[in-house]
Structures are given as C-alpha cells and as structure tokens.
Enzyme design. Structure first.
Site, PDB file in Angstrom:
ATOM      1  N   ASP A 276      -2.979  -5.044   0.698  1.00 40.86           N
ATOM      2  CA  ASP A 276      -1.848  -4.659   2.182  1.00 40.86           C
ATOM      3  C   ASP A 276      -2.281  -4.657   3.047  1.00 40.86           C
ATOM      4  OD1 ASP A 276       0.825  -4.018   2.866  1.00 40.86           O
ATOM      5  OD2 ASP A 276       1.428  -2.734   1.774  1.00 40.86           O
TER       6      ASP A 276
HETATM    7  C1  BGC Z   1       3.744  -3.762   3.246  1.00 42.65           C
HETATM    8  C2  BGC Z   1       4.136  -4.699   3.249  1.00 42.65           C
HETATM    9  C3  BGC Z   1       3.628  -6.151   4.226  1.00 42.65           C
HETATM   10  C4  BGC Z   1       2.492  -5.865   5.253  1.00 42.65           C
HETATM   11  C5  BGC Z   1       2.591  -7.263   6.738  1.00 42.65           C
HETATM   12  C6  BGC Z   1       2.697  -3.658   5.246  1.00 42.65           C
HETATM   13  O1  BGC Z   1       2.599  -2.375   5.841  1.00 42.65           O
HETATM   14  O2  BGC Z   1       3.246  -3.145   2.857  1.00 42.65           O
HETATM   15  O3  BGC Z   1       5.201  -5.319   2.390  1.00 42.65           O
HETATM   16  O4  BGC Z   1       3.799  -7.397   4.060  1.00 42.65           O
HETATM   17  O5  BGC Z   1       2.838  -4.229   5.838  1.00 42.65           O
HETATM   18  O6  BGC Z   1       3.387  -6.710   7.534  1.00 42.65           O
END
Ligand code: BGC
Length: 746
Positions: A276
């Site tokens: 993530d």
């Molecule tokens: C979130 C993810 C997301 C990623 C990319 C993160 O802050 O937890 O779910 O896919 O950002 O934007």
C-alpha cells in the site's frame, strides 16, 4: 454462488494463454528479458510512482527504466506519451503498467462497494465491473486497486464504505465477481487487472480508527478474514496489495507467513504483490524496521514485489544485494511476477490506447443503465408505515428537503476522483423531471450540507412542509465523512439533521426519509419519528432516478443490509455472526431505567448485553423490506445425515403474498452446534435473488456442499467436524425457524 464456482473462466484462460501467447512463450519472453536486465533495471520494474502530467523528472524516470508502473494519470494522451517513452526510449522497451483507484466506477460512478454488496446480486456487480473496465481502459488505465475485501465489522471505520460489509462469504462472492468483471476473459485491451486488498485484517482496526493495529488471532484470521482473499485469488486476481495495519505486531507489508506461505504456497498465486502507499517505509514508524534499508529488506524478503511510493526499493535494494541481505534471485522472482502480468495484459504487444475510444464508452447508455440498476437494487427499505410508495395521483405538493436532495458530489461517495458531478443525477433533479409538470415540487433544503447547524434553515423547511402533502427528506453523510482516514466515533446523523427531522415530523405530515451515507448509521430516533426510511449507501451517478423510482413505486426495493445497523454507536463492533458467549442474552433482562435505585448488581440477570441499549441491533444483517410481503415455507432437506463429501439439497417455497411484483433475497444460514472451537451462532452460506408476481410462489433449491461447513478448529487444520447443525432459509439473519441435520464421519 459457491466460492468454488468463482475459479473462473478467466483463471482457466489465463493459465492456458496469455493475451494470445502461450504460457511457454510468455515464460520464454520473460526469461529473455530478465537475462538482459541490469540489477538497476530490475529494481526499476519493482517501483511504482505517482505522476501528475508529463514532467521532466518523470519522463527521465521512465526513460531510465526506473519505474515499472505509474499511478494517478488518467489523460490518455499523456499515458500514451509515457508508454512511448517506455517502449521507444528506455533501453529494453518494457511497457508501463498504468494504475488508478477505480473503486466503484471510473467516470460513471456506481454505488459504493457497500452499496453494491447490498444488492446481493453478484452477476450485476460483475457486469458493472466489466463496463467500468471498458471505461477505464479506454483512458489507458490497465490496473485498478480494487476489490477491497476487508471484512468490516465496525461502522466507525470510514473504509467500511469500500468493503462488502461484515460477512466473510458476501465479501468472497462480491470480491470474486469484481475480479471477474474487471479482468474479463483477459483476451483484449479492456482487461483491467484487479488488485485484491488490503492483505489482511485492515478492517479490524482497533476502535474503528484508520491505520490502527489489529489483533486478529490465527483462527479468526483463517475463518473470517482470509477466505475473501482466497476467493479473489482463485477468481484470477492478477495482483494483491498489502495492508497498513500491523496484526499482533507484524505489519502487512512485512508478513512473510501471509505473503509467502499462505498466498503463494497454499493458494498458488502467480500474480504480483504491491505495497500500500508508502507502507514499506511506514514499517519504520511501526517500529518494525530500523530505517529505509531495513524496510526494503523486510518487504522484499517477506514477499513484496512492487513498492508503491516508498522509494525504499530504488534507494536500497542494490546495496542490499551487494551485502547479501537480499538475494538477486528473489529480485528476479519479483520481476518475473510483474512482467508476467504485463504480458498477460497484452502490454508488450500494444501498450497504447486509442484516444477516441473514451468518448464512445464513458457515460454511454449501457453503463448508465447498469449504474441505475445497481443503485436501484442496492437501496434498502428499513421502515415503512404505509406511506411508500408515494401515490402521485393523491398528492398536489411535494416537499423535497435535506442536505442530500441535490448534492451530486456527495451522492457519489468516497474515492470518486474521476466521476463528474455534472453527469450525476440527484433525487431533486429526477423528481422534478418525473413529476414537475403534474405536481408542485417545492425544494427547501433546510440544511445545505450534512454537518450544517442552522435553525433558520430548519424553520424554512418546516414552513414549506406545512404546505406540502408529503415530505421527502434526503439526509445522510457527505462523501467526505467516510473513506480512508475518515472515521467517526459517533455514527448518528451530523449537524442539525436530527433536529430537522424531529421538526419535520412534528408537522404531522407524512415524513419519508431517504438516507444516503458511506456507512451503517445509528438511526434510532429517525426510526421512531419517520413514517418511512429508505437507506442508500452513496448511490453514485444514477442514484437520483433510482431512488425516485423506488419512492414513487415505479420499482420496488430489494436491497438487504450487508452490515448490521447498530442501536447505538457504543454497540459497535456488532455483527450477526458472533459467538454465543457462555451467558447469551435472554431478551428479558432489566434495562437501565428499570433498575430500582437500591438494586444490587446480581439481580440483573448477568447475561451479555448493554444496560442502555440491550443486545440487539436496530436492523440486522440481511434485513430489508419490500412493498410486498414474502412467505417462506420451512426448508426441507433431502436427508438428515450427510458425509463430508455430500451436497446438502435444501428446498423451500417462497410466496409473494402481497400486492407488488418484487424481488426477494432468500438467504441460507447454518450453525454448527458444537465444534472443537466454538462456532458462530449463524453463518451465511448462500443467497439467491428471486422475483415473483403478486400471489405467485415457487419452489427453490440451495445446494450446499458439506465441505462449505469446514473451518479451522482447535488443531488449526481446515475440515468439516462431524456433529449436529441447524439451518435456516429466511429473508434476513434473524428470521425463520431452524431445521436440523447431522454430518457423520466417512
Ligand atoms: C490506500 C489504497 C489505495 C492507495 C493508492 C492508499 O492510501 O490505502 O487502498 O489503493 O492509497 O491510491
């Protein structure tokens, strides 16, 4: 509806052919490339960068092979230019994988995932995801960070909006459907790689506060939190994202047991794992890695293939290989995993997008219709004291009021970067269009947004209500109140909404509440004063027409709750599939204000409940009314005793006993009465949407493989334990009478 049936055609197709080239050709191409790559180029493939337009730095990064993937660019011309640089100007001409968070629609916004789950219609969800993939790939995007299959049992957590709710089975079915929809049959450029996330347990963050630690013991992890991921992987999900939380001290991005033993060895996952956002580097804040170098080494050695925005791979992997802390063969494996997916998507053959395609597919009739149908099926009728549907021939003036009546941005919900509010149809617009010529539609919002406090606004709405024959009040949450890092301690309606509802109710006019929100809410007061409540998780672009059609009886509600609606914020986490405790609530215990002043503690019953809100939630999982009524016969089993390899055939009759043609979601629940470890009081094992005309009835059968009753018991192996079971078929998780059966050892 079995998980096993989600071992989809896609998986089969992918395992045989990859975008026109066979597995052996694909492997050969990857090995050929790998043999030509420098260590630096390999590490570049393992790096994902967020871009905003064409910038010299980013162009240089792509040209130098320092990025394998980019996220957040949605302009097809810019995407094509980045692909051109990658293909023509980088040394090895490896295409980029272009990603975007397309969580519930790209341009055309569908209901938030929690709303999609409340349709209990996996085929519609698959179809919506397919059309979404067509919209997104027409802009050059080939990878979405969806589905999120985090079992979420705490409505305070803002990201419950992105999940399929509290149930393991429902998350599994919906997650697998989305994977199949996004990826299609993987044969053409409309295939959008899915990313199942967040691995794992993120939805169990302590106190519902985002990013917080989780404490999920191994058995609950296996029985509750992992199955939806397994179903999505078995459906062919090409990628998987680690989670932000640490579970019992181990961050998702550094959990080798989960990423290697479970994901690769047990489930045979052959896609790639992305962190993530910055979660590799965040292992430093967790106190799990000493510094960036340590974080890179832990992430790589735990099974991460691609680093999203931590930069720790690019900064440290070379040095780590030189020191022997990381093996180059593990880097090779990560790169293989990434290149395999690029090859499977056909990117090596053609990474470019036809820039004219977007105009043909975005907001076209098919996708708008699918968004409408999903919004229609997702709305849940919580209460109706005879006022719905509104009979238009009997009203002259309608008051449309409330902060969500005409809030196009807010009704789209969280994670809608690309949906245009100008294309969103609100309830006010829909009602005016439908009935504006026939009746007087008064619009007086009262409150202009959901957190507003305004006595003046309320007074104006009340004055308008006095002139109207029916009040249609649209309340709820703005989009900003749910989603990532948008958590709440108190899940009642914000601002002056409760006051406004009370004031409207006091006019004595029929009061119909439509609540649009990103999470389950506590609607105790609302349920006491409103004549009807239609609940819609943020319904998206076509929410207005769908809700208007339901309110005026052009369609009949059929949504069911994918998560329990608590009776008070302090009751959460609360969910239907809990264990029984040794002192279950008996339903008769003394409540707070019934306790005599002089009572001693032992006189209250000593069972498991809260003095000030009892035990039961306000609305249970699976609940949802219709304009008609449905009658269930007792379910009949084809046998009384089954072996572990049998299939249980459960037959029941459903009758539409009311006046409207409508659809019911029949639900199959099971309880394993005694286990080597205690089992939940009920578990959803199947469901089915059934449409019946008034007076019509039909006989239906669920086929439940006994293997679906398997769980991880005391010895932590997954098996069916022989013994006695109860089984229900009902319209929600609390209705119906159980029938019994047994499972005997082979
Ligand atoms: C979130 C993810 C997301 C990623 C990319 C993160 O802050 O937890 O779910 O896919 O950002 O934007």
């Amino acid at each position: 509806m079995r998980n096993s049936s989600y071992v989809s055609a896609c998986l089969l197709a992918m395992s045989l052919f990859a975008a026109g080239c066979s597995r052996t050709e694909e492997d050969a191409r990857i090995e050929r490339l790998l043999s030509q790559m420098t260590l630096q180029e390999k590490i570049g493939q393992m790096n994902q960068l967020s871009v905003a337009g064409l910038t010299p730095d980013m162009e240089a990064a792509v040209r130098n092979g320092a990025a394998g993937s980019i996220l957040n660019e949605v302009n097809p011309e810019i995407i094509n230019e980045y692909q051109r640089i990658a293909m023509e100007e980088s040394r090895l001409g490896i295409p980029l994988l272009v990603a975007r968070d397309i969580i519930h629609g790209f341009r055309t916004v569908f209901p938030i995932p929690l709303g999609m789950a409340s349709t209990f219609d996996p085929e519609l969800v698959r179809y919506g995801a397919r059309l979404t993939a067509q919209e997104a790939t027409a802009s050059g995007i080939r990878w979405t960070f969806s589905p999120m299959v985090d079992v979420s049992r705490d409505a305070r957590w803002g990201r419950i909006a992105e999940s399929s709710g509290e149930d393991t089975y429902l998350n599994a079915v919906m997650g697998a459907s989305m994977v199949r929809g996004y990826q299609g049959d993987c044969s053409d450029s409309t295939s959008l790689a899915a990313c199942v996330k967040h691995f794992v347990g993120y939805g169990a963050s302590e106190s519902g506060r985002d990013y917080n630690s989780t404490y999920i013991p191994p058995r609950a992890l296996r029985n509750v939190y992992l199955p939806p991921f397994e179903a999505a992987v078995k459906a062919g999900a090409m990628t998987l994202m680690t989670s932000f939380n640490d579970n019992d001290g181990v961050p998702g991005t550094g959990n080798a047991f989960l990423l290697k033993d479970v994901l690769r060895d047990e489930w045979g996952f052959d896609g790639f794992v992305v962190t993530d956002w910055a979660s590799a580097a965040e292992m430093i804040q967790h106190g799990f890695a000493r510094d960036g170098k340590d974080a890179a080494s832990i992430a790589l050695n735990s099974g991460v293939d691609m680093d999203m925005m931590s930069h720790v791979f690019t900064a440290h992997l070379e040095e780590l290989v030189a020191s022997g802390a990381v093996k180059e063969k593990d880097i090779d494996n990560a790169v293989r995993n990434i290149l395999r997916i690029k090859s499977r998507l056909g990117l090596f053959d053609n990474p470019y997008v036809d820039v004219d395609r977007a105009a043909e597919v975005q907001y076209n009739d098919s996708i708008m219709d699918a968004a409408y149908r999903t919004a229609l099926e997702s709305a849940i009728l919580l209460r109706n004291e005879g006022v719905l549907p509104v009979d238009i021939s009997r009203v002259r003036r309608i008051l449309v009021t409330g902060p969500m009546a005409d809030a196009p941005h807010d009704q789209m919900g969280t994670w809608t970067f690309d949906g245009q509010k100008e294309c969103t149809v609100t309830p006010l617009v829909a009602i005016r269009e439908m009935y504006g010529d026939d009746v007087e539609v008064i619009y007086e919002p009262g409150l202009t947004y959901s957190r507003e406090f305004s006595q003046r606004g309320i007074a104006a709405a009340v004055a308008a209500a006095r002139k109207a024959d029916v009040i249609l009040a649209f309340m709820g949450e703005e989009a900003i109140l749910s989603g990532e890092a948008h958590c709440l301690a108190d899940i009642t309606l914000k601002g002056d909404q409760r006051k406004m509802i009370a004031a409207l109710a006091a006019t004595g006019k029929p009061l119909v509440l439509t609540v649009m929100a990103g999470r389950p809410l506590v609607l105790d007061e609302e349920s006491r004063v409103a004549d009807a409540i239609l609940f819609s998780f943020h319904p998206g672009t076509m929410g207005g027409p769908a809700i208007a059609d339901l309110l005026f009886g052009k369609a009949v509600p059929s949504g069911k709750l994918p998560a329990t609606f608590p009776a008070a914020s302090g009751q959460v986490p609360c969910y239907y599939s809990h264990n029984n405790t040794g002192r279950p609530f008996r339903g008769t215990e003394t409540m707070l204000y019934d306790i005599p002043r002089e009572a001693s503690q032992t006189s209250l019953g000593n069972t498991s409940y809260m003095l000030d809100c009892g035990f039961y939630p306000l609305y249970p999982f699976g609940y949802g009314l219709s304009y008609t009524e449905f009658g269930y016969s007792a379910p009949v089993l084809d046998r009384q005793e089954y072996s572990p390899d049998d299939v249980i055939r459960v037959t029941f009759t459903l009758t539409n006993t009311g006046r409207y043609a409508a659809t019911e979601v029949a639900q199959l629940y099971v309880r394993d009465l005694v286990g080597s470890s205690a089992r939940p009081v009920k578990e959803l094992k199947g469901f089915r949407r059934i449409s019946l005309a008034p007076g019509e009835s039909g006989e239906y059968t669920f086929e439940l493989p006994v293997q679906d009753l398997a769980f991880y018991g005391l010895d932590m192996t997954r098996k069916v334990e022989p013994g006695d079971f109860h089984l229900w078929v009902a319209g929600d998780s609390v209705s119906g009478e159980p029938v019994s059966f047994s499972v005997v050892a082979d």
